[in-house]
Write an enzyme that holds these catalytic residues in place. Sequence first.
Site, PDB file in Angstrom:
ATOM      1  N   SER A 154     -29.426  -8.048   2.713  1.00 27.19           N
ATOM      2  CA  SER A 154     -30.299  -7.125   3.439  1.00 27.19           C
ATOM      3  C   SER A 154     -29.505  -6.502   4.583  1.00 27.19           C
ATOM      4  CB  SER A 154     -31.494  -7.908   3.982  1.00 27.19           C
ATOM      5  OG  SER A 154     -32.168  -7.114   4.925  1.00 27.19           O
TER       6      SER A 154
ATOM      7  N   HIS B  16     -30.081  -4.670  -0.472  1.00 28.32           N
ATOM      8  CA  HIS B  16     -31.486  -4.622  -0.098  1.00 28.32           C
ATOM      9  C   HIS B  16     -31.658  -3.728   1.135  1.00 28.32           C
ATOM     10  CE1 HIS B  16     -35.567  -6.394  -0.040  1.00 28.32           C
ATOM     11  NE2 HIS B  16     -35.459  -6.442   1.273  1.00 28.32           N
TER      12      HIS B  16
ATOM     13  N   ASP C 182     -34.267  -2.335   3.839  1.00 25.88           N
ATOM     14  CA  ASP C 182     -35.577  -2.591   4.448  1.00 25.88           C
ATOM     15  C   ASP C 182     -36.067  -1.369   5.206  1.00 25.88           C
ATOM     16  OD1 ASP C 182     -36.286  -5.331   3.786  1.00 25.88           O
ATOM     17  OD2 ASP C 182     -34.510  -5.903   4.946  1.00 25.88           O
TER      18      ASP C 182
ATOM     19  N   MET D 136     -38.911   0.340   7.288  1.00 27.71           N
ATOM     20  CA  MET D 136     -40.085  -0.032   8.109  1.00 27.71           C
ATOM     21  C   MET D 136     -40.552   1.178   8.909  1.00 27.71           C
ATOM     22  SD  MET D 136     -38.930  -3.740   9.560  1.00 27.71           S
ATOM     23  CE  MET D 136     -37.930  -4.866   8.586  1.00 27.71           C
TER      24      MET D 136
ATOM     25  N   HIS E  22     -37.024  -1.854  -0.178  1.00 22.70           N
ATOM     26  CA  HIS E  22     -38.255  -2.590   0.147  1.00 22.70           C
ATOM     27  C   HIS E  22     -39.029  -1.737   1.148  1.00 22.70           C
ATOM     28  CE1 HIS E  22     -39.925  -6.472   2.291  1.00 22.70           C
ATOM     29  NE2 HIS E  22     -40.872  -5.731   1.770  1.00 22.70           N
TER      30      HIS E  22
ATOM     31  N   MET F 113     -41.699  -1.129   3.573  1.00 29.78           N
ATOM     32  CA  MET F 113     -42.723  -1.709   4.455  1.00 29.78           C
ATOM     33  C   MET F 113     -43.345  -0.569   5.239  1.00 29.78           C
ATOM     34  SD  MET F 113     -40.474  -5.012   5.516  1.00 29.78           S
ATOM     35  CE  MET F 113     -39.006  -4.211   4.908  1.00 29.78           C
TER      36      MET F 113
ATOM     37  N   MET G 155     -42.739 -12.415  -0.283  1.00 33.11           N
ATOM     38  CA  MET G 155     -42.218 -12.540   1.081  1.00 33.11           C
ATOM     39  C   MET G 155     -42.319 -13.989   1.536  1.00 33.11           C
ATOM     40  SD  MET G 155     -41.113  -9.633   1.953  1.00 33.11           S
ATOM     41  CE  MET G 155     -40.586 -10.120   3.608  1.00 33.11           C
TER      42      MET G 155
ATOM     43  N   GLY H 126     -40.930  -7.575   8.973  1.00 32.70           N
ATOM     44  CA  GLY H 126     -40.727  -6.867  10.236  1.00 32.70           C
ATOM     45  C   GLY H 126     -39.356  -7.123  10.865  1.00 32.70           C
ATOM     46  N   PHE H 127     -38.843  -8.315  10.675  1.00 36.41           N
ATOM     47  CA  PHE H 127     -37.598  -8.665  11.365  1.00 36.41           C
ATOM     48  C   PHE H 127     -36.747  -9.612  10.521  1.00 36.41           C
ATOM     49  CE2 PHE H 127     -40.873  -7.697  14.406  1.00 36.41           C
ATOM     50  CZ  PHE H 127     -40.238  -6.793  15.254  1.00 36.41           C
TER      51      PHE H 127
ATOM     52  N   ASP I 278     -37.736 -13.034  -0.341  1.00 34.74           N
ATOM     53  CA  ASP I 278     -37.161 -12.328   0.803  1.00 34.74           C
ATOM     54  C   ASP I 278     -37.662 -12.942   2.104  1.00 34.74           C
ATOM     55  OD1 ASP I 278     -36.116 -10.453   2.557  1.00 34.74           O
ATOM     56  OD2 ASP I 278     -37.444  -8.818   1.916  1.00 34.74           O
TER      57      ASP I 278
ATOM     58  N   GLY J 153     -30.402 -11.691   4.707  1.00 36.15           N
ATOM     59  CA  GLY J 153     -29.857 -10.852   5.771  1.00 36.15           C
ATOM     60  C   GLY J 153     -28.909 -11.649   6.638  1.00 36.15           C
TER      61      GLY J 153
HETATM   62  C1  DX5 Z   1     -38.054  -8.800   6.681  1.00 36.06           C
HETATM   63  C2  DX5 Z   1     -37.146  -8.124   5.669  1.00 36.06           C
HETATM   64  C3  DX5 Z   1     -36.109  -9.029   5.117  1.00 36.06           C
HETATM   65  C4  DX5 Z   1     -35.130  -9.540   6.146  1.00 36.06           C
HETATM   66  C5  DX5 Z   1     -34.287 -10.643   5.600  1.00 36.06           C
HETATM   67  O1  DX5 Z   1     -39.047  -7.925   7.051  1.00 36.06           O
HETATM   68  O2  DX5 Z   1     -37.911  -7.637   4.590  1.00 36.06           O
HETATM   69  O3  DX5 Z   1     -35.419  -8.388   4.065  1.00 36.06           O
HETATM   70  O4  DX5 Z   1     -34.282  -8.524   6.591  1.00 36.06           O
HETATM   71  O5  DX5 Z   1     -33.502 -11.172   6.638  1.00 36.06           O
HETATM   72  P1  DX5 Z   1     -33.262 -12.767   6.759  1.00 36.06           P
HETATM   73  O6  DX5 Z   1     -32.547 -13.177   5.507  1.00 36.06           O
HETATM   74  O7  DX5 Z   1     -32.421 -12.878   7.985  1.00 36.06           O
HETATM   75  O8  DX5 Z   1     -34.610 -13.408   6.869  1.00 36.06           O
HETATM   76 ZN    ZN Z   2     -36.868  -6.997   2.729  1.00 35.37          ZN
END
Ligand code: DX5
Ligand code: ZN
Length: 220
Positions: free
Chosen positions: A13, A38, A40, A42, A71, A73, A142, A147-148, A180, A202
């Site tokens: 990610s 990946h 993300d 948002m 992905h 969001m 998930m 979000g983070f 994820d 990530g």
């Molecule tokens: C969260 C994201 C994930 C996140 C994964 O909202 O969708 O993809 O970046 O990061 P780690 O592996 O650090 O949880």
């Molecule tokens: Zn993600």
Amino acid sequence: MNKSANNVLISPSIIAADFSRIAEEIKAVEQAGADWLHLDVMDGHFVPNLTIGPDFIKAVRKCTGMFLDAHLMISNPLDYLQVYAEAGADLLVVHVETVADPRKAIDDIHALGIKAGVVFNPETPLNLPAEIFAALDVFLVMSVHPGFYGQKFISDVLPKLRAVRKMIDAGGYQTRLQIDGGIDPQTAPRAIAAGADVLVAGSAIFKSPDYAAAIKALRG
Ligand code: DX5
Ligand code: ZN
């Protein structure tokens, strides 16, 4: 969608990468053996954070030929499918919490000539008919609240992962089962044992000193 030796794919990610050196970071995970990338997306509305949009994905597309796993969001994802497909995503994954009719979302994504996925938040119950798997390329569970990056793995989602794996296997579907959030060398084996075959990670990759070793450790 390429398959690795033990059939578990790793999708780093990039929101955990160093954005000031994004092209180098992408090359580095590609050379380190990552299978997908990946992305993300948002919107600061469906989730309490803002990250990347279509122009960023266009730039990533210029840096690599890797399979781009986006992905989404975002609220109202159906309004943006075309924009993200044209930016170069190979797979668009939409949250079931954001679409009234998941089947329509899948069909709309396929009509753009790319792969389609749906994603469930940790608390969202499994509410799709088994037949939908025939049309579904990726089912994402998930294991953190989106979000983070850098959050702790929520192990309460493991029964949901097992239930989806059962549905996929019972129907003989080709759907990939992705997980994820909070995936690291401790949680990856638990996710794989519960049936996941695509791991998003990530921080476990981008915050490690050796990307190849980090990816190898996740494959188990
Ligand atoms: C969260 C994201 C994930 C996140 C994964 O909202 O969708 O993809 O970046 O990061 P780690 O592996 O650090 O949880
Ligand atoms: Zn993600």
